[in-house]
Design an enzyme around this catalytic site. Structure first.
Site, PDB file in Angstrom:
ATOM      1  N   GLU A  33       0.822  -1.211   0.000  1.00  0.00           N
ATOM      2  CA  GLU A  33       0.000   0.000   0.000  1.00  0.00           C
ATOM      3  C   GLU A  33       0.857   1.262   0.000  1.00  0.00           C
ATOM      4  O   GLU A  33       0.560   2.230  -0.696  1.00  0.00           O
ATOM      5  CB  GLU A  33      -0.942  -0.001   1.204  1.00  0.00           C
ATOM      6  CG  GLU A  33      -2.062  -1.018   1.120  1.00  0.00           C
ATOM      7  CD  GLU A  33      -3.000  -0.764  -0.048  1.00  0.00           C
ATOM      8  OE1 GLU A  33      -3.180   0.414  -0.440  1.00  0.00           O
ATOM      9  OE2 GLU A  33      -3.545  -1.739  -0.595  1.00  0.00           O
ATOM     10  N   CYS A 186     -12.139   2.700 -15.994  1.00  0.00           N
ATOM     11  CA  CYS A 186     -12.565   4.031 -15.556  1.00  0.00           C
ATOM     12  C   CYS A 186     -11.351   4.858 -15.137  1.00  0.00           C
ATOM     13  O   CYS A 186     -11.221   5.279 -13.988  1.00  0.00           O
ATOM     14  CB  CYS A 186     -13.580   3.913 -14.412  1.00  0.00           C
ATOM     15  SG  CYS A 186     -14.535   5.420 -14.156  1.00  0.00           S
ATOM     16  N   CYS A 192     -14.447   2.782 -21.889  1.00  0.00           N
ATOM     17  CA  CYS A 192     -15.722   2.159 -21.523  1.00  0.00           C
ATOM     18  C   CYS A 192     -15.934   0.781 -22.142  1.00  0.00           C
ATOM     19  O   CYS A 192     -16.704  -0.027 -21.611  1.00  0.00           O
ATOM     20  CB  CYS A 192     -16.877   3.082 -21.906  1.00  0.00           C
ATOM     21  SG  CYS A 192     -16.813   4.695 -21.063  1.00  0.00           S
ATOM     22  N   CYS A 195     -16.120  -2.451 -19.973  1.00  0.00           N
ATOM     23  CA  CYS A 195     -16.308  -2.139 -18.550  1.00  0.00           C
ATOM     24  C   CYS A 195     -17.594  -2.773 -18.039  1.00  0.00           C
ATOM     25  O   CYS A 195     -18.654  -2.629 -18.660  1.00  0.00           O
ATOM     26  CB  CYS A 195     -16.364  -0.626 -18.355  1.00  0.00           C
ATOM     27  SG  CYS A 195     -16.689  -0.135 -16.635  1.00  0.00           S
ATOM     28  N   CYS A 201     -23.901   3.161 -16.459  1.00  0.00           N
ATOM     29  CA  CYS A 201     -23.057   4.256 -15.966  1.00  0.00           C
ATOM     30  C   CYS A 201     -23.708   5.615 -16.237  1.00  0.00           C
ATOM     31  O   CYS A 201     -23.952   5.985 -17.398  1.00  0.00           O
ATOM     32  CB  CYS A 201     -21.686   4.191 -16.621  1.00  0.00           C
ATOM     33  SG  CYS A 201     -20.579   5.549 -16.134  1.00  0.00           S
TER      34      CYS A 201
END
Length: 280
Positions: A33, A186, A192, A195, A201
């Site tokens: 992370e 995204c 798109c 997706c 969306c």
């Protein structure tokens, strides 16, 4: 619900190969992370393995010198992250891993997102809400509200994300799936096609146009000068001030004033030998 297609899509298209997704060890999750903050997955992959080969757990890292950790971090940028990771290693070695959001946020360099990520991805505690980074916020804001996340409050985004987890999908997988939608489709400039959220969306239906943002240049920046000074000092800690100035003089914009500013900021951040590196 707008996320109904996520489980099937994630099973088929998710980035299951990422090694930090194959562990629930909090140290390994934290290292990933911290490295992934403002750094691409491609750059982090080999460095995560190398870092953990040297310091496989927090206790081993805590026993190392800060200079060694900073040397290993070279090339990843934002060395304050490395110092915070080293300080956290000392803290959890001495007192163990906190098991809740408040305790985790008390660790050096661990904010709200990282605390939630540790709860969702590792075995330190139980996650009640998914972590939300810039990418996940963008996915939710666009898909549900037809807006960019900058125009939506954090509380609204958290509510949208928290209420939309498909039944039976663990928070860990749900969060990874949203990550992957953000990484593969995204993006800042949306892709798109393919997706799993495209059919419903709100952003796509609205026909909104994404305004391309210009990021500050790295070349000639104070950040570049800081990096050059730190790398030089780590290679030769006893280098005299005049020699250090000459060594980084080739950096664009390395005027005496900017050198002093960069050097002073490294001292304030506790990143140079002799700086205050104590556990905060």
């Amino acid at each position: 619900m707008w996320t109904d297609s996520l489980p099937t899509w994630f099973a088929e298209h998710g980035r299951h190969h990422l090694p930090w997704r194959l562990t629930t060890d909090p140290w390994r999750v934290l290292v990933s992370e911290v490295m992934l903050q403002q750094t691409s997955v491609g750059r982090v992959l080999p460095r995560w393995d190398r870092f953990l080969c040297r310091w496989p757990d927090a206790a081993v890292c805590a026993a190392a010198s800060l200079d060694d950790v900073l040397r290993e971090w070279q090339g990843l940028g934002y060395p304050r992250r490395a110092r915070a990771l080293w300080l956290t290693a000392a803290r959890v070695t001495a007192g163990g891993w906190p098991a809740d959001d408040v305790g985790l946020q008390a660790l050096p360099g661990v904010g709200s997102y990282t605390a939630r990520a540790l709860l969702a991805f590792s075995d330190v505690g139980t996650a009640r809400v998914p972590p939300r980074d810039v990418n996940i916020g963008r996915v939710a804001a666009r898909a549900v509200l037809g807006s960019e996340p900058a125009h939506v409050s954090a509380s609204v985004l958290d509510a949208v994300i928290g209420e939309s987890r498909p039944p039976g999908m663990p928070i860990r997988e749900y969060t990874y799936a949203l990550f992957d939608v953000g990484a593969l489709h995204c993006r800042s400039q949306p892709r798109c096609e393919g997706c799993p959220l495209a059919h419903g969306c709100a952003f796509r239906r609205s026909g909104a146009v994404v305004v391309r943002r210009h990021h500050p240049r790295y070349q000639g920046s104070l950040r570049q000068l800081r990096g050059a000074i730190l790398a030089t000092v780590l290679e030769n800690p006893r280098l005299a001030s005049a020699s250090l100035r000459r060594a980084v003089s080739g950096i664009a914009g390395a005027t005496p004033q900017r050198f002093d500013e960069a050097f002073a900021s490294l001292v304030i951040d506790g990143l140079l030998p002799g700086s205050d590196a104590g556990v905060c």
